[in-house]
Design an enzyme around this catalytic site. Structure first.
Site, PDB file in Angstrom:
ATOM      1  N   ASP A   1     -35.224 -51.039 -18.856  1.00 28.29           N
ATOM      2  CA  ASP A   1     -35.127 -52.497 -18.896  1.00 28.29           C
ATOM      3  C   ASP A   1     -33.692 -52.936 -19.164  1.00 28.29           C
ATOM      4  O   ASP A   1     -32.825 -52.132 -19.528  1.00 28.29           O
ATOM      5  CB  ASP A   1     -36.039 -53.055 -19.987  1.00 28.29           C
ATOM      6  CG  ASP A   1     -37.514 -52.835 -19.685  1.00 28.29           C
ATOM      7  OD1 ASP A   1     -37.859 -52.731 -18.492  1.00 28.29           O
ATOM      8  OD2 ASP A   1     -38.313 -52.769 -20.643  1.00 28.29           O
TER       9      ASP A   1
ATOM     10  N   TYR B   1     -37.722 -40.838 -25.006  1.00 28.93           N
ATOM     11  CA  TYR B   1     -36.885 -41.952 -25.440  1.00 28.93           C
ATOM     12  C   TYR B   1     -36.586 -41.805 -26.923  1.00 28.93           C
ATOM     13  O   TYR B   1     -37.388 -41.260 -27.685  1.00 28.93           O
ATOM     14  CB  TYR B   1     -37.600 -43.288 -25.219  1.00 28.93           C
ATOM     15  CG  TYR B   1     -37.521 -43.827 -23.806  1.00 28.93           C
ATOM     16  CD1 TYR B   1     -36.521 -44.725 -23.434  1.00 28.93           C
ATOM     17  CD2 TYR B   1     -38.462 -43.443 -22.850  1.00 28.93           C
ATOM     18  CE1 TYR B   1     -36.457 -45.235 -22.156  1.00 28.93           C
ATOM     19  CE2 TYR B   1     -38.395 -43.945 -21.550  1.00 28.93           C
ATOM     20  CZ  TYR B   1     -37.392 -44.848 -21.216  1.00 28.93           C
ATOM     21  OH  TYR B   1     -37.329 -45.337 -19.936  1.00 28.93           O
TER      22      TYR B   1
END
Length: 256
Positions: free
Chosen positions: A51, A110
């Site tokens: 994002d 992540y």
């Protein structure tokens, strides 16, 4: 000929990985640089979509060209000379024609970096954790993620994905170790690390925000479980800022 390209980038200057009609993305600047150097249109397919504002310590993508690249060892250096300071290409290697950066990835990891003390040098890449955060409680709640498959409660609304099913294999708040030196942002004391076969839009930041509610005592373990079970994004915590979030690694069955 198909090639895998291995790179890293800082997300703040870009509107995410994927090309956008009116904003600059990492995919766009990479495609433009490759097309300029190779003197032909080049389309790049990434392993995933980060994002806006999210970073990547390790992104993998693939691209095709009609003939072999002659001096492939020198190509990263040439690319880096025109990509600017926020994108770095580490290596490029040939792969078999059927190799796919997105569909062949078996897992992605992540990290969300935090600090226990504010630092003027972290540059928005580290989240300053509030005092008395209960990391043990957050890890007990994180264990529930491994028992979960439907992550609707942590997904951005109105996305175009066909399913919200993900398989998380690891989720843990960890303190930084000496071995992490040089691989984490300046000032970071630790990170939340999560590994899964796939991730939904905004999923990690929503998971972290909800776990922080547990650490602050605003939500207990049973409450965290209920957030997951109700499959409602409105029930989960606030989405965390994007700057401290990094795509840390991607694994493939044929790349060591």
């Amino acid at each position: 000929m198909r090639y895998f390209i291995f790179l890293a980038y800082r997300g703040e200057p870009y509107h995410g990985w994927q090309r956008q009609p009116h904003d600059v993305s990492v995919q766009q600047v990479l495609e433009e640089a490759l097309s300029k150097i190779l003197r032909c249109p080049v389309a790049v397919t990434g392993a995933g979509r980060t994002d806006a504002g999210v970073n990547a310590s390790s992104m993998v993508a693939h691209f095709d060209v009609s003939s072999p690249i002659n001096d492939i060892a020198a190509l990263p250096r040439v690319l880096n000379s025109i990509l600017g300071p926020y994108v770095t290409v580490y290596s490029i290697r040939p792969v078999h024609d059927g190799a796919h950066a997105r569909f062949d990835a078996v897992s992605r990891t992540y990290r969300y970096y935090y600090a226990l003390q504010r630092s003027p040098f972290s540059g928005g890449l580290v989240w300053f954790a509030p005092p008395a955060l209960d990391f043990d409680a957050m890890n007990r709640a994180a264990d529930i993620l491994l028992e979960t498959d439907d992550f609707t409660s942590f997904s951005k609304l109105h996305t175009d994905v066909k399913t919200n099913i993900c398989r998380v294999t690891s989720a843990r708040w960890l303190r930084a170790q000496p071995a992490d030196c040089g691989t984490i942002p300046m000032g970071a004391d630790g990170y939340f690390e999560i590994t899964a076969d796939r991730f939904l839009r905004n999923m990690v930041r929503a998971v972290v925000g909800t776990l922080v509610d547990v650490g602050r005592g605003k939500l207990d373990i049973d409450g965290f479980r209920r957030v997951i079970e109700c499959r409602d994004r409105c029930a989960a915590g606030t989405s965390m800022p994007p700057g401290p979030l990094f795509l840390h690694s991607i694994t493939y069955p044929y790349i060591k």
